[in-house]
Design a protein around this motif. Structure first.
Motif, PDB file in Angstrom:
ATOM      1  N   VAL A  16       8.141   4.071   1.704  1.00 57.86           N
ATOM      2  CA  VAL A  16       8.619   3.501   0.445  1.00 57.86           C
ATOM      3  C   VAL A  16       7.594   2.480  -0.037  1.00 57.86           C
ATOM      4  O   VAL A  16       7.278   1.515   0.673  1.00 57.86           O
ATOM      5  CB  VAL A  16       9.998   2.846   0.615  1.00 57.86           C
ATOM      6  CG1 VAL A  16      10.415   2.147  -0.678  1.00 57.86           C
ATOM      7  CG2 VAL A  16      11.039   3.893   0.997  1.00 57.86           C
ATOM      8  N   LEU A  17       7.045   2.705  -1.240  1.00 56.99           N
ATOM      9  CA  LEU A  17       6.058   1.807  -1.838  1.00 56.99           C
ATOM     10  C   LEU A  17       6.723   1.034  -2.970  1.00 56.99           C
ATOM     11  O   LEU A  17       7.214   1.635  -3.936  1.00 56.99           O
ATOM     12  CB  LEU A  17       4.864   2.604  -2.373  1.00 56.99           C
ATOM     13  CG  LEU A  17       4.140   3.492  -1.353  1.00 56.99           C
ATOM     14  CD1 LEU A  17       3.023   4.268  -2.030  1.00 56.99           C
ATOM     15  CD2 LEU A  17       3.592   2.653  -0.214  1.00 56.99           C
ATOM     16  N   LEU A  18       6.748  -0.285  -2.847  1.00 57.82           N
ATOM     17  CA  LEU A  18       7.460  -1.122  -3.798  1.00 57.82           C
ATOM     18  C   LEU A  18       6.538  -1.572  -4.929  1.00 57.82           C
ATOM     19  O   LEU A  18       5.345  -1.825  -4.720  1.00 57.82           O
ATOM     20  CB  LEU A  18       8.036  -2.352  -3.096  1.00 57.82           C
ATOM     21  CG  LEU A  18       9.048  -2.097  -1.973  1.00 57.82           C
ATOM     22  CD1 LEU A  18       9.512  -3.425  -1.386  1.00 57.82           C
ATOM     23  CD2 LEU A  18      10.240  -1.298  -2.487  1.00 57.82           C
ATOM     24  N   THR A  19       7.103  -1.667  -6.122  1.00 57.13           N
ATOM     25  CA  THR A  19       6.431  -2.273  -7.269  1.00 57.13           C
ATOM     26  C   THR A  19       7.395  -3.252  -7.914  1.00 57.13           C
ATOM     27  O   THR A  19       8.623  -3.118  -7.784  1.00 57.13           O
ATOM     28  CB  THR A  19       5.990  -1.225  -8.309  1.00 57.13           C
ATOM     29  OG1 THR A  19       7.152  -0.510  -8.772  1.00 57.13           O
ATOM     30  CG2 THR A  19       4.987  -0.251  -7.718  1.00 57.13           C
ATOM     31  N   SER A  20       6.841  -4.234  -8.610  1.00 47.62           N
ATOM     32  CA  SER A  20       7.675  -5.248  -9.240  1.00 47.62           C
ATOM     33  C   SER A  20       6.938  -5.845 -10.416  1.00 47.62           C
ATOM     34  O   SER A  20       5.697  -5.928 -10.412  1.00 47.62           O
ATOM     35  CB  SER A  20       8.044  -6.346  -8.235  1.00 47.62           C
ATOM     36  OG  SER A  20       8.737  -7.403  -8.873  1.00 47.62           O
ATOM     37  N   LYS A  21       7.694  -6.276 -11.433  1.00 49.84           N
ATOM     38  CA  LYS A  21       7.106  -6.917 -12.605  1.00 49.84           C
ATOM     39  C   LYS A  21       7.124  -8.436 -12.515  1.00 49.84           C
ATOM     40  O   LYS A  21       6.783  -9.108 -13.483  1.00 49.84           O
ATOM     41  CB  LYS A  21       7.848  -6.468 -13.870  1.00 49.84           C
ATOM     42  CG  LYS A  21       7.639  -5.007 -14.225  1.00 49.84           C
ATOM     43  CD  LYS A  21       8.310  -4.655 -15.536  1.00 49.84           C
ATOM     44  CE  LYS A  21       8.062  -3.188 -15.899  1.00 49.84           C
ATOM     45  NZ  LYS A  21       8.717  -2.824 -17.171  1.00 49.84           N
ATOM     46  N   GLN A  22       7.517  -8.976 -11.376  1.00 50.91           N
ATOM     47  CA  GLN A  22       7.527 -10.425 -11.230  1.00 50.91           C
ATOM     48  C   GLN A  22       6.099 -10.966 -11.260  1.00 50.91           C
ATOM     49  O   GLN A  22       5.137 -10.270 -10.937  1.00 50.91           O
ATOM     50  CB  GLN A  22       8.203 -10.820  -9.922  1.00 50.91           C
ATOM     51  CG  GLN A  22       7.408 -10.452  -8.672  1.00 50.91           C
ATOM     52  CD  GLN A  22       8.146 -10.791  -7.404  1.00 50.91           C
ATOM     53  OE1 GLN A  22       9.334 -10.531  -7.309  1.00 50.91           O
ATOM     54  NE2 GLN A  22       7.454 -11.362  -6.442  1.00 50.91           N
ATOM     55  N   ASN A  23       5.954 -12.220 -11.657  1.00 50.98           N
ATOM     56  CA  ASN A  23       4.634 -12.831 -11.752  1.00 50.98           C
ATOM     57  C   ASN A  23       4.059 -13.059 -10.364  1.00 50.98           C
ATOM     58  O   ASN A  23       4.754 -13.535  -9.468  1.00 50.98           O
ATOM     59  CB  ASN A  23       4.718 -14.165 -12.501  1.00 50.98           C
ATOM     60  CG  ASN A  23       5.119 -13.993 -13.944  1.00 50.98           C
ATOM     61  OD1 ASN A  23       4.744 -13.000 -14.576  1.00 50.98           O
ATOM     62  ND2 ASN A  23       5.868 -14.940 -14.483  1.00 50.98           N
ATOM     63  N   PRO A  24       2.790 -12.718 -10.152  1.00 51.78           N
ATOM     64  CA  PRO A  24       2.191 -12.953  -8.830  1.00 51.78           C
ATOM     65  C   PRO A  24       1.988 -14.443  -8.575  1.00 51.78           C
ATOM     66  O   PRO A  24       1.837 -15.242  -9.504  1.00 51.78           O
ATOM     67  CB  PRO A  24       0.855 -12.210  -8.909  1.00 51.78           C
ATOM     68  CG  PRO A  24       0.534 -12.143 -10.364  1.00 51.78           C
ATOM     69  CD  PRO A  24       1.846 -12.068 -11.080  1.00 51.78           C
ATOM     70  N   MET A  25       1.972 -14.805  -7.312  1.00 54.71           N
ATOM     71  CA  MET A  25       1.737 -16.185  -6.915  1.00 54.71           C
ATOM     72  C   MET A  25       0.338 -16.311  -6.335  1.00 54.71           C
ATOM     73  O   MET A  25      -0.312 -15.321  -5.981  1.00 54.71           O
ATOM     74  CB  MET A  25       2.792 -16.637  -5.900  1.00 54.71           C
ATOM     75  CG  MET A  25       2.791 -15.867  -4.595  1.00 54.71           C
ATOM     76  SD  MET A  25       4.236 -16.234  -3.557  1.00 54.71           S
ATOM     77  CE  MET A  25       4.145 -18.008  -3.429  1.00 54.71           C
ATOM     78  N   SER A  26      -0.142 -17.540  -6.273  1.00 58.72           N
ATOM     79  CA  SER A  26      -1.477 -17.792  -5.745  1.00 58.72           C
ATOM     80  C   SER A  26      -1.466 -17.751  -4.221  1.00 58.72           C
ATOM     81  O   SER A  26      -0.458 -18.068  -3.574  1.00 58.72           O
ATOM     82  CB  SER A  26      -1.976 -19.156  -6.228  1.00 58.72           C
ATOM     83  OG  SER A  26      -3.178 -19.510  -5.581  1.00 58.72           O
ATOM     84  N   ILE A  27      -2.608 -17.353  -3.652  1.00 56.43           N
ATOM     85  CA  ILE A  27      -2.730 -17.367  -2.188  1.00 56.43           C
ATOM     86  C   ILE A  27      -2.555 -18.787  -1.665  1.00 56.43           C
ATOM     87  O   ILE A  27      -2.001 -19.002  -0.573  1.00 56.43           O
ATOM     88  CB  ILE A  27      -4.097 -16.784  -1.773  1.00 56.43           C
ATOM     89  CG1 ILE A  27      -4.168 -15.295  -2.131  1.00 56.43           C
ATOM     90  CG2 ILE A  27      -4.350 -16.979  -0.283  1.00 56.43           C
ATOM     91  CD1 ILE A  27      -5.491 -14.639  -1.773  1.00 56.43           C
TER      92      ILE A  27
END
Length: 730
Positions: free
Chosen positions: A124-135
């Protein structure tokens, strides 16, 4: 006790029980798995189309799932995945495998097939439209949570076999035991005792009786990647942060170094391999890594989601492109704080937009990126242009030639300290793939380092053959370089070859070469002084309006992205005919000029590369207007830019304009002989005195000056114009 056994199966004494795993009120694991099955089977549109069913029927090895769809189906299920993915992702994949078997059985029954479909592993490969966070924002609170980050893949390891379950064989009683392995970089627990009941007359099994049976264990493919922060996200003065990624199964060997990605995964920890030395007592210290559950590759440097423009933005861009003075407006937006240099600003605009990349039927790829070289006096805003391009381009890397090596610009082969294996790490031109590389102090680079970027500038690839690694990396980037002449300032009494002390091989790869001079003119100096004083005087008020300026820069960056993504212009037939005629004429003029100079060629050759450069510039100007084709007007402006830059640079220098006839050559040789007779090596003489002395011998002043310029071009003498003195060199 930790390490690798002879079967390349990693084992450790890590506990299999995740202490952070919380059931969150769900009483029965079967209930959760049933909900996952229901989601895969029943989620769909009103017209009866079920996307996840269709995806499993098309390819049962993996299933892309959007977390937003899971939230729409059941908000609690999405929260379970986000808060405790390590616990519930195996259930999700098991549910997907069961649904895949049922769908295959139904399809086989409809076809009348007799074979019963077998169950397989579904990832199962997940995708999301949430904003990425910084490392940098990842802390201990994020451990075991689902996180989304972006960056550039700078290194990739070779593919390894990761054991999902290890079969152990007792050396005494020959009984077997299957032990599961933790996913990611985790290992398996080696039980110390055998649970086989001792029969009468048998010798009891000793302590630590098990050995690994590699042939009976189960494996999956696994690869480790190194993710680095995007260069534009690194704070000034900070080192870029790295994150180790673990990918497996269908995600293996999908990404090469230099690719920009968006990663969705579980923030996990593992025991570093080098902790058995002096740091052995620090057993509580673990290294973080990301177990990847979804990987989204970028397109031309931007992720798929980042290139989405709403209808209002597209309408504004198209209205702007339809205005009659688009080209002038865009060029006015380039470095507005710099006075003058209108042609340089137009060249930088062409570089930011770029031409059209082409793929020929025979597999040859023609670059569309434009390379620009700014060469000239200090304090002529060359570095400011580079800084503006770095800030405005959607993807940009800024570096200095003095502090850059060949490996830092292209790629290097690094040996991992823990695994002792070699892997590739991309340099500046790999990290800027799809963008711009700004190289300041280009003339300060060592010649061997400068030669290393020949392939990257023309073929836009970097070939590596080191330490058993043979591969090719992409470097589809434009180069904006700034350099000074060898003597520090541009000397008009020298030839172009002496002022531009760069090899012809590297100069031919630049589409536009500008000679930026600090001319001494009273009126111009007053205008520049007034402009600089106004910039400094209004700095406070400009800072208050910084938001408006930032919006303007952001608008230009977005328009560049939109133009590069949506417009792919080609030359029209009439423009192509006009360009052919003009190119042949330019070649003829340069050949005649070379004949007039007794076969001495220009340091900047006019070859087919320069013809391709004019084509790229024409396409770039057409792309600014979102035009589908480059017209004759675009070609005319491209030829004008090429003439005022590269052609003028090739003809620069007073010595380059001297036409020597056979009669003059004899007179110059006589003057040279008299100068060498009257001046010893290292001696100095007034230019006026020398002209008077030789004039009494019947030699004209013009002939003497021509001879001195020719001797200076050869390095035999040095003219000091400030003091009107000539010095004889060795």
């Amino acid at each position: 006790m930790s390490g690798w056994d002879e079967g390349n199966v990693f084992y450790s004494d890590q506990d299999l029980v995740d202490q952070n795993a919380v059931d969150n009120g769900v009483a029965n694991r079967l209930v959760v798995q049933g909900k996952f099955k229901e989601f895969i089977r029943s989620y769909g549109e009103l017209n009866g189309y079920f996307p996840y069913r269709a995806s499993l029927l098309q390819n049962s090895s993996f299933l892309p799932v959007n977390l937003d769809d899971l939230d729409n189906f059941d908000m609690d299920m999405g929260d379970l995945i986000r808060k405790n993915p390590a616990e519930y992702m195996p259930m999700f994949e098991a549910a997907a495998a069961d649904v895949a078997v049922g769908l295959k059985a139904k399809v086989a029954g409809d076809r009348g097939d007799m074979e019963e479909p077998t169950s397989g592993d579904v990832q199962v490969l997940l995708t999301s439209k949430q904003n990425p966070m910084s490392i940098r924002a990842l802390t201990a609170d994020s451990i075991s949570k689902l996180v989304k980050i972006t960056g550039i893949i700078i290194a990739a390891s070779r593919t390894k076999a990761k054991a999902t379950s290890v079969t152990l064989l007792c050396k005494n009683c020959k009984s077997t035991k299957v032990v599961p392995c933790r996913p990611g970089l985790g290992g398996a627990i080696m039980p110390r005792t055998c649970d086989h009941p001792t029969q009468p007359g048998e010798e009891p099994c000793p302590l630590d009786p098990f050995v690994v049976a590699p042939d009976k264990s189960k494996y999956i493919d696994q690869q480790t990647l190194k993710l680095q922060e995007n260069p534009e996200d690194v704070p000034t003065g900070e080192m870029p942060r790295n994150m180790l990624l673990a990918v497996d199964r269908t995600l293996v060997q999908k990404i090469v170094p230099g690719t920009r990605v968006t990663v969705l995964g579980i923030y996990s920890i593992y025991q570093a391999g080098g902790s058995s030395g002096p740091q052995k007592g620090a057993v509580a210290v673990r290294q973080p890594y990301l177990r990847v559950l979804g990987l989204e590759q970028a397109i031309d440097g931007k992720s798929r989601g980042a290139l989405d423009f709403d209808d209002a933005q597209e309408q504004k861009f198209k209205e702007f492109a339809r205005s009659p003075d688009v080209y002038a407006k865009i060029c006015n937006m380039i470095a507005p704080s710099i006075f003058g240099h209108s042609d340089v600003k137009k060249a930088v605009a062409c570089l930011l937009f770029g031409g059209s990349r082409k793929f020929l039927p025979d597999g040859v790829r023609l670059r569309g990126d434009i390379n620009v070289l700014l060469l000239g006096d200090p304090s002529t805003a060359k570095s400011q242009f580079l800084k503006f391009a770095e800030k405005t381009a959607p993807i940009a890397v800024y570096t200095s030639g003095k502090g850059s090596s060949a490996a830092g610009l292209t790629a290097s082969v690094i040996r991992d300290s823990s695994s002792r294996e070699f892997y590739l790490e991309g340099g500046a031109m790999v990290l800027a793939d799809g963008g711009v590389v700004c190289i300041d102090e280009f003339d300060k680079m060592r010649p061997e380092d400068r030669v290393a970027i020949h392939e990257a500038m023309e073929q836009q690839t970097i070939s590596i053959a080191k330490a058993g690694i043979t591969t090719v990396l992409n470097s589809r980037t434009a180069v904006l370089a700034a350099a000074n002449p060898p003597s520090g300032r541009y000397d008009d009494l020298k030839t172009a070859q002496e002022n531009i002390e760069l090899q012809t091989t590297i100069l031919s790869r630049f589409d536009l070469i500008f000679i930026v001079k600090d001319t001494r003119d009273h009126t111009r100096d007053m205008e520049i002084a007034r402009h600089i004083v106004n910039v400094h005087a209004t700095a406070t008020s400009v800072a208050k309006d910084a938001d408006g300026g930032a919006d303007k820069e952001n608008w230009l960056r977005r328009y560049i992205e939109y133009a590069r993504h949506s417009s792919n212009p080609r030359l029209s037939e009439s423009a192509a005919n006009a360009l052919q005629t003009k190119y042949v004429q330019i070649r003829k003029d340069m050949r005649q000029r070379q004949n007039d100079r007794n076969g001495e060629g220009s340091p900047i050759p006019i070859t087919v590369r320069q013809l391709e450069a004019i084509i790229r510039i024409s396409e770039s100007i057409a792309r600014m207007q979102l035009s589908p084709e480059a017209s004759e007007e675009h070609v005319a402006e491209a030829i004008r830019l090429f003439t005022v830059s590269t052609l003028d640079a090739a003809k620069s220098g007073v010595a380059a304009h001297i036409t020597v006839t056979p009669e003059m050559r004899t007179e110059i040789q006589q003057v040279e002989a008299q100068v060498k007779r009257r001046m010893g090596i290292g001696s100095r003489m007034s230019t006026r005195n020398l002209i008077e002395v030789l004039g009494r011998m019947g030699m004209s002043e013009n002939t003497v000056r021509r001879a001195l310029i020719v001797m200076e071009a050869r390095g035999e003498v040095e003219l000091m114009r400030e003091r009107r003195v000539i010095q004889r060199n060795a």
